[in-house]
Scaffold this motif. Structure first.
Motif, PDB file in Angstrom:
ATOM      1  N   TYR A  63       0.828  -1.206   0.000  1.00 31.35           N
ATOM      2  CA  TYR A  63       0.000   0.000   0.000  1.00 31.35           C
ATOM      3  C   TYR A  63       0.863   1.256   0.000  1.00 31.35           C
ATOM      4  O   TYR A  63       0.478   2.287  -0.564  1.00 31.35           O
ATOM      5  N   GLY A  64       2.012   1.204   0.624  1.00 25.62           N
ATOM      6  CA  GLY A  64       2.938   2.341   0.553  1.00 25.62           C
ATOM      7  C   GLY A  64       3.460   2.545  -0.858  1.00 25.62           C
ATOM      8  O   GLY A  64       3.624   3.692  -1.320  1.00 25.62           O
ATOM      9  N   VAL A  65       3.732   1.422  -1.584  1.00 24.61           N
ATOM     10  CA  VAL A  65       4.177   1.529  -2.970  1.00 24.61           C
ATOM     11  C   VAL A  65       3.076   2.147  -3.834  1.00 24.61           C
ATOM     12  O   VAL A  65       3.328   3.026  -4.674  1.00 24.61           O
ATOM     13  N   ILE A  75      12.889  11.022  -9.093  1.00 18.88           N
ATOM     14  CA  ILE A  75      13.454  11.263  -7.766  1.00 18.88           C
ATOM     15  C   ILE A  75      12.358  11.240  -6.709  1.00 18.88           C
ATOM     16  O   ILE A  75      12.510  10.651  -5.630  1.00 18.88           O
ATOM     17  N   MET A  76      11.218  11.864  -7.038  1.00 24.51           N
ATOM     18  CA  MET A  76      10.100  11.885  -6.097  1.00 24.51           C
ATOM     19  C   MET A  76       9.615  10.460  -5.800  1.00 24.51           C
ATOM     20  O   MET A  76       9.344  10.094  -4.647  1.00 24.51           O
ATOM     21  N   LEU A  86       9.313   5.804  -2.321  1.00 22.99           N
ATOM     22  CA  LEU A  86       9.424   4.352  -2.114  1.00 22.99           C
ATOM     23  C   LEU A  86      10.367   4.033  -0.956  1.00 22.99           C
ATOM     24  O   LEU A  86      10.079   3.156  -0.134  1.00 22.99           O
ATOM     25  N   ILE A  87      11.498   4.729  -0.901  1.00 23.37           N
ATOM     26  CA  ILE A  87      12.441   4.481   0.195  1.00 23.37           C
ATOM     27  C   ILE A  87      11.805   4.831   1.533  1.00 23.37           C
ATOM     28  O   ILE A  87      11.906   4.082   2.520  1.00 23.37           O
ATOM     29  N   THR A  88      11.140   5.977   1.549  1.00 20.80           N
ATOM     30  CA  THR A  88      10.469   6.396   2.797  1.00 20.80           C
ATOM     31  C   THR A  88       9.406   5.380   3.216  1.00 20.80           C
ATOM     32  O   THR A  88       9.303   4.987   4.386  1.00 20.80           O
ATOM     33  N   SER A  89       8.629   4.917   2.224  1.00 19.96           N
ATOM     34  CA  SER A  89       7.589   3.933   2.528  1.00 19.96           C
ATOM     35  C   SER A  89       8.182   2.628   3.021  1.00 19.96           C
ATOM     36  O   SER A  89       7.695   2.026   3.984  1.00 19.96           O
ATOM     37  N   THR A  90       9.280   2.194   2.355  1.00 23.42           N
ATOM     38  CA  THR A  90       9.913   0.929   2.745  1.00 23.42           C
ATOM     39  C   THR A  90      10.475   0.999   4.164  1.00 23.42           C
ATOM     40  O   THR A  90      10.289   0.086   4.977  1.00 23.42           O
ATOM     41  N   LEU A  91      11.166   2.097   4.463  1.00 24.91           N
ATOM     42  CA  LEU A  91      11.753   2.248   5.802  1.00 24.91           C
ATOM     43  C   LEU A  91      10.669   2.304   6.873  1.00 24.91           C
ATOM     44  O   LEU A  91      10.798   1.709   7.950  1.00 24.91           O
ATOM     45  N   VAL A 110       3.308   5.720  -6.077  1.00 24.66           N
ATOM     46  CA  VAL A 110       2.983   5.878  -7.499  1.00 24.66           C
ATOM     47  C   VAL A 110       1.818   6.833  -7.686  1.00 24.66           C
ATOM     48  O   VAL A 110       1.839   7.727  -8.561  1.00 24.66           O
ATOM     49  N   LEU A 111       0.780   6.667  -6.847  1.00 28.75           N
ATOM     50  CA  LEU A 111      -0.398   7.534  -6.962  1.00 28.75           C
ATOM     51  C   LEU A 111      -0.042   8.986  -6.668  1.00 28.75           C
ATOM     52  O   LEU A 111      -0.535   9.915  -7.327  1.00 28.75           O
ATOM     53  N   GLY A 112       0.833   9.201  -5.678  1.00 29.44           N
ATOM     54  CA  GLY A 112       1.243  10.572  -5.347  1.00 29.44           C
ATOM     55  C   GLY A 112       1.965  11.249  -6.496  1.00 29.44           C
ATOM     56  O   GLY A 112       1.716  12.439  -6.798  1.00 29.44           O
ATOM     57  N   VAL A 113       2.856  10.514  -7.176  1.00 23.91           N
ATOM     58  CA  VAL A 113       3.567  11.085  -8.328  1.00 23.91           C
ATOM     59  C   VAL A 113       2.583  11.422  -9.448  1.00 23.91           C
ATOM     60  O   VAL A 113       2.664  12.490 -10.089  1.00 23.91           O
ATOM     61  N   MET A 114       1.631  10.529  -9.713  1.00 19.27           N
ATOM     62  CA  MET A 114       0.658  10.755 -10.785  1.00 19.27           C
ATOM     63  C   MET A 114      -0.235  11.950 -10.473  1.00 19.27           C
ATOM     64  O   MET A 114      -0.515  12.779 -11.361  1.00 19.27           O
ATOM     65  N   VAL A 115      -0.708  12.056  -9.223  1.00 17.66           N
ATOM     66  CA  VAL A 115      -1.566  13.193  -8.857  1.00 17.66           C
ATOM     67  C   VAL A 115      -0.774  14.494  -8.944  1.00 17.66           C
ATOM     68  O   VAL A 115      -1.292  15.542  -9.410  1.00 17.66           O
TER      69      VAL A 115
END
Length: 523
Positions: A83-85, A119-120, A125-130, A89-94
């Protein structure tokens, strides 16, 4: 919320035991909808905040930080990393749709935007993974802590038990509350049979396939039942309780619709089984120690009995031998009255020996647990009459009186044993009172019992002797010319207590002693 020894509750969050088995499709679907709603809601809030920032002419880089913060919140509030991934993706698209030129399209004219998007996305993704990793580690740490707490509480509950039956009951209750499912705990007895069982919740363990699976788990020492290759059609999962001496029992957990435990939860259940095994082995060791102590006490009792008997048999045997020898050697020279006195002496000594042997046999039967009360409805008057008749043959120099109500009194009892109690008490009164004394037997019907009393008008019982009068091998000082071995009153107490009654000794206010015992009037 925990409780120490009652076994009612171990942990109020149940260490996520509701995730221990496969979730139902409806619950999975609702969970997905919930997580998607969280993603849409947080991204929507981030978008509104970014519109506000644009209205204030704030730099576009702050919009990016707003969406990264949204991804961080999604990763923290949802169940899985995916769900973080999706939020990244959704955040970049919006962001591309609303805040890059041309607006409200997914086209980007500036050559900088693709790099910005990449980069965004990477940062999100890194933030979500951590965040997901930290959250997972935190959840695992909490689960380990709760498992340790549960094991500690379970151990405390098990340490408070006093026998194997309580071990099964406490263990089944605690495990059932942890899983929220029907639980069976079966423990083997000393003969190796699963005879001790405790079931919490609905009993689904009486089915034939469940019995076969539980027996196989106990015999083989391997898990069987639901979720295993053996007896997979069973509703319950059976985990053996393995100890150092072999399989001590089994734990069964029944699930609905073929749901089963995961490997990690089976390991945890095995840990619980190891704790139960420790307690069971401790109980068995304690039982063996008690058996050794009892056997040692029996040997000590046999030694005391042999010493007492060998000492007290000398006098009557010597008397019998002397009287018989005198009669045989001087039969023609002895007058009839002298021969009669010798024969009477032989009779008295033989009667005393017979009573002694009867008491010894009764005591050994009680010690070995071989006394089976043959309770029948007995008439009290007949028991008293027979006991008085027997005692009158031994002593004709005491006055014996009987007081019984006019109504017929019936009691459920072993008439032979109650008669022996009365004979022992009467014989005791005769031995400790001078010739010509009065010995009385009285019967009183009470509300729920029948009371018997044997009293005399002798000198009574010394106060120092009263607390020990019913102890084995306890004899009074200056008890008369023939001192007993101290078994008569002890046998009386054993017989009366076996009937569910009580026996006491006291001194009468007017002088003399009173022995009183009660027999329940109903079974």
């Amino acid at each position: 919320m925990t409780q120490d020894n009652s076994g009612k509750c171990i942990s109020e969050n149940n260490i996520d035991f509701h995730h221990y088995y496969k979730r139902r499709p409806i619950s999975v679907f609702l969970s997905i909808l919930k997580n998607i709603g969280i993603i849409i809601g947080i991204i929507a809030v981030a978008t509104f905040i970014s519109f506000g920032l644009r209205a204030l002419n704030i730099s576009v880089s702050n919009y990016i930080m707003t969406y990264i913060l949204a991804v961080l919140l999604v990763a923290n509030l949802t169940d899985r990393h995916i769900y973080g991934v999706i939020a990244s993706v959704l955040g970049v698209m919006v962001f591309n749709f609303f805040f890059t030129v041309p607006y409200y399209t997914f086209v980007a004219y500036s050559p900088e935007y693709p790099i910005t998007f990449i980069i965004m996305l990477i940062v999100a993704l890194i933030t979500s993974t951590l965040t997901a990793r930290v959250k997972s580690e935190t959840r695992l740490a909490e689960m380990r802590e709760n498992r340790i707490r549960i094991l500690y509480q379970l151990e405390r509950n098990l340490l408070a038990v006093k026998n194997t039956e309580q071990v099964a009951k406490v263990a089944s209750k605690d495990i059932a509350q942890l899983f929220g499912m029907p639980v069976l705990v079966a423990i083997a007895d000393i003969h190796g049979e699963l005879s001790i069982q405790s079931i919490q919740g609905k009993n689904v363990y009486d089915r034939e396939n469940e019995k076969i699976a539980s027996a196989e788990a106990f015999q083989s020492g391997n898990a069987c039942g639901a979720g295993t290759p053996l007896f997979s059609d069973c509703r319950a999962y059976y985990q053996p309780i393995n100890g150092q001496t072999g399989v001590l029992g089994i734990i069964g957990i029944a699930f609905d619709d073929n749901y089963h435990l995961t490997d990690s939860q089976r390991v945890f259940l095995d840990t619980i089984g190891a704790q139960i095994a420790l307690v069971l082995e401790r109980e068995r060791l304690y039982e063996k120690q008690q058996e050794v102590k009892m056997e040692s006490a029996r040997e000590h009792l046999r030694g005391d009995l042999l010493r007492a008997v060998s000492h007290d048999l000398r006098t009557p045997l010597a008397g019998i031998l002397g009287s018989a020898s005198a009669i045989l050697e001087n039969y023609d020279a002895l007058p009839d009255n002298v021969r009669k006195d010798f024969l009477q002496s032989i009779y008295n000594d033989t009667e005393w020996l017979n009573n002694l042997v009867e008491n010894i046999l009764s005591m050994t039967r009680f010690d070995e647990g071989r006394v089976n009360l043959k309770k029948e409805t007995e008439v009290v008057e007949e028991i008293v009459a027979e006991a008085v008749s027997r005692i009158k043959k031994r002593s004709k120099r005491h006055e014996i009186c009987v007081t019984i109500p006019n109504e017929m009194i019936m009691i459920p009892a072993d008439g032979t044993l109650i008669e022996q109690v009365l004979v022992n008490l009467l014989d005791n009164a005769i031995k400790h009172t001078p010739e010509g004394s009065r010995v009385c037997v009285s019967v009183v019907k009470e509300e729920n019992s029948v009371a018997f009393e044997v009293s005399d008008n002798g000198s009574g019982i010394p106060e120092n002797d009263l607390p020990f009068i019913f102890n084995r091998f306890y004899t009074r000082e200056h008890a008369g010319s023939r001192r007993g071995i101290g078994l008569g009153l002890a046998i009386c107490k054993s017989i009366i207590e076996a009937h569910g009654g009580e026996i006491t000794a006291m001194n009468a206010p007017a002088g003399g002693s009173v022995f009183r015992f009660t027999i329940p009037a109903k079974e």
